[in-house]
Enzyme design. Structure first.
Site, PDB file in Angstrom:
ATOM      1  N   ASP A   1       0.739  -1.208   0.075  1.00 57.39           N
ATOM      2  CA  ASP A   1      -0.024  -0.137   0.069  1.00 57.39           C
ATOM      3  C   ASP A   1       0.969   1.370   0.172  1.00 57.39           C
ATOM      4  O   ASP A   1       1.548   1.693   1.084  1.00 57.39           O
ATOM      5  CB  ASP A   1      -1.172  -0.196   1.297  1.00 57.39           C
ATOM      6  CG  ASP A   1      -1.737   1.176   1.164  1.00 57.39           C
ATOM      7  OD1 ASP A   1      -2.074   1.882   0.163  1.00 57.39           O
ATOM      8  OD2 ASP A   1      -2.403   1.622   2.482  1.00 57.39           O
TER       9      ASP A   1
ATOM     10  N   LYS B   1       1.611   7.725   0.841  1.00 57.44           N
ATOM     11  CA  LYS B   1       2.091   7.846   2.018  1.00 57.44           C
ATOM     12  C   LYS B   1       3.462   8.558   2.360  1.00 57.44           C
ATOM     13  O   LYS B   1       4.176   8.687   1.117  1.00 57.44           O
ATOM     14  CB  LYS B   1       2.382   6.314   2.643  1.00 57.44           C
ATOM     15  CG  LYS B   1       1.108   5.877   2.868  1.00 57.44           C
ATOM     16  CD  LYS B   1       1.153   4.242   3.443  1.00 57.44           C
ATOM     17  CE  LYS B   1      -0.091   3.640   3.483  1.00 57.44           C
ATOM     18  NZ  LYS B   1      -0.847   4.077   4.412  1.00 57.44           N
TER      19      LYS B   1
ATOM     20  N   ARG C   1     -11.115  -0.387   3.087  1.00 54.95           N
ATOM     21  CA  ARG C   1     -12.477  -0.455   3.063  1.00 54.95           C
ATOM     22  C   ARG C   1     -13.031  -0.439   1.913  1.00 54.95           C
ATOM     23  O   ARG C   1     -14.401  -1.158   1.535  1.00 54.95           O
ATOM     24  CB  ARG C   1     -12.975   0.821   3.867  1.00 54.95           C
ATOM     25  CG  ARG C   1     -12.892   2.260   2.936  1.00 54.95           C
ATOM     26  CD  ARG C   1     -12.734   3.516   4.089  1.00 54.95           C
ATOM     27  NE  ARG C   1     -11.650   3.354   5.062  1.00 54.95           N
ATOM     28  CZ  ARG C   1     -11.279   4.350   5.876  1.00 54.95           C
ATOM     29  NH1 ARG C   1     -12.349   5.488   6.025  1.00 54.95           N
ATOM     30  NH2 ARG C   1     -10.238   4.227   6.637  1.00 54.95           N
TER      31      ARG C   1
END
Length: 479
Positions: free
Chosen positions: A256, A263, A337
């Site tokens: 990720d 990030k 999610r």
């Protein structure tokens, strides 16, 4: 590493040939006249053995004992948590030596929970990851004998503990692998390997099949990577077909980057652990195959990478989920999610007795609970209580957090049915509220393991959590 259960009192343990003998001593211990008891009494009298729980004293070639090393470890009142700490301390004290055979002896007959704790603690303290090392220094300890004065009746709980260790270490293996050694395709291969075991079947869906199912949210996350997505469906059939299954849903983001909402560079390597939920599902299935309980379990793993590319989903994009609900993606780093919501809709076809999703979902949960307890969310009190109890029994703790409807206010948007993020406040809760929209047709719980799935710093590595919690929950529900 092989585990064995033997009947040995202190006198028998003193005669057992081994590289290290760990003696677990509670504060209530009364020394006898055997050689080991005399040694303990001398250590206590001299003040060499601290009365504090978790402390250990190492003795080399002790007189009158057959072991090369004796470790006297204080377990306080003898609780599972105290035994776990003591065994870890004792194993760490001797594992640097050439310890191939280890004997763990309870000075007094334990309860079931402390015995299980001794097994899992010995495994955790001696674990070594070697897969990607050119000249690996593997695990030295090869054989662990757990000794009690009367092993009658302990075999089932011992076997359960050994199976849990097997599952935990399988989960660690896959979570620890770098992303280029654990792509969605490789993860699917690991799942297929489980189908060779008793009562397990595996089906793997690719991009075209996922598109036909209408999993628009899952596909949106995957579209920025050249590694094709995989949707893994595992089945453990241990009961009659008519028995409703429990569904375990593990987030399988094998790396990720955050996508366009990228990030920070610091610690981004740890985002290989973002598939720890998926790894825990694989670990549970391996343990189920070993124990063969009379239950039915489904494992769902939506797996892909979340990367940057000209095709990556953009902040503000609106996608249609498998449920038909539209989602405005305001933050591409809130991708977990998105893959989970489509899998929750897919779970409806199994008419499950319960669905538990497991995900490294939010940094907010790390801020709230740290690395001690996983976050638990559920509107079903019975399911939540069962999971909390399973966590307490297995020392794989969780803590229930609220799901008040007011928390969902921040997910409202003018451009879709729901946004994928709210504000910063209550981030773990608003993430759970998002998932709850897709879990209305079955009892559902969400475990946020962002703080418990791995450790950072010098002890960096996967923990294998919450395999123990999930396995305990499933086995208890099978009774």
């Amino acid at each position: 590493m092989n585990f064995e259960l033997e009947t040995l009192d202190l006198n028998g343990a003193a005669k057992e040939k081994c590289d290290a003998l760990i003696v677990l001593l509670a504060t209530s211990f009364k020394p006898g006249k055997d050689n080991l008891s005399i040694l303990v009494a001398q250590a206590l009298k001299a003040g060499d053995l601290e009365s504090q729980s978790g402390k250990a004293l190492v003795l080399y070639r002790p007189t009158g004992l057959a072991c090369a090393r004796a470790v006297l470890a204080n377990v306080g009142e003898g609780s599972a948590n105290e035994v776990s700490k003591a065994v870890k301390a004792a194993v760490l004290a001797v594992k640097a030596g050439n310890v191939k055979k280890l004997v763990i002896c309870f000075a007094a007959l334990p309860q079931e929970a402390p015995l299980r704790a001794a097994v899992t603690a010995a495994a955790e303290a001696s674990y070594v990851f070697t897969t990607t090392k050119s000249k690996p220094e593997g695990r030295v300890i090869q054989r662990v004998v757990v000794a009690v004065s009367n092993s009658s009746g302990f075999k089932p709980v011992f076997d359960r503990a050994v199976a849990a260790v097997t599952g935990i270490e399988f989960a660690k293996e896959w979570a620890n692998r770098p992303a280029n050694h654990a792509t969605p395709a490789l993860l699917a291969g690991a799942a297929r390997s489980l189908a060779k075991l008793a009562n397990i079947k595996c089906e793997v869906l690719g991009p075209k099949q996922v598109e036909r199912l209408g999993m628009g949210a899952f596909m949106a996350v995957a579209q920025g990577s050249e590694e094709p997505l995989r949707f893994i469906v595992l089945r453990y059939d241990g009961a009659q077909k008519s028995a409703a299954p429990t569904v375990l849903l593990g987030k399988g983001i094998t790396f990720d980057s955050g996508g366009i909402s990228i990030k920070p560079a610091a610690d981004m390597d740890e985002m290989k652990f973002d598939m720890s939920g998926a790894a825990s599902v694989l670990g549970v299935f391996l343990a189920l195959a070993q124990l063969k309980p009379a239950i039915n379990v489904i494992g769902l793993i939506p797996s892909c990478e979340n990367l940057l590319d000209g095709r990556s989903v953009k902040p503000g994009d609106v996608v249609t989920s498998m449920s038909g609900q539209t989602i405005e993606i305001l933050n591409t780093d809130a991708e977990g999610r998105l893959v989970l919501c489509d899998a929750l809709t897919y779970a409806e076809r199994f008419k499950p007795r319960a669905v538990v999703d497991i995900a490294t979902l939010t940094g907010a949960c790390v801020i709230a609970l740290g690395g001690v307890r996983s976050g638990l969310f559920s509107a079903d009190d019975q399911l939540a209580a069962a999971l909390v109890s399973a966590g307490e029994s297995s020392l794989d703790l969780c803590w229930r957090l609220p799901l008040d409807d007011d928390y969902a206010e921040g997910l409202k948007t003018s451009f879709a049915d729901v946004a994928n993020v709210a504000g910063r406040a209550g981030g773990a809760i608003t993430a759970a509220k998002f998932l709850q929209r897709f879990a209305g047709k079955f009892p559902w719980a969400h475990l946020d393991i962002a703080g418990t799935a791995w450790k950072s710093g010098t002890a960096k590595g996967a923990t294998g959590r919450p395999v123990a919690l999930l396995l305990e929950y499933l086995l208890t529900s099978a009774k």
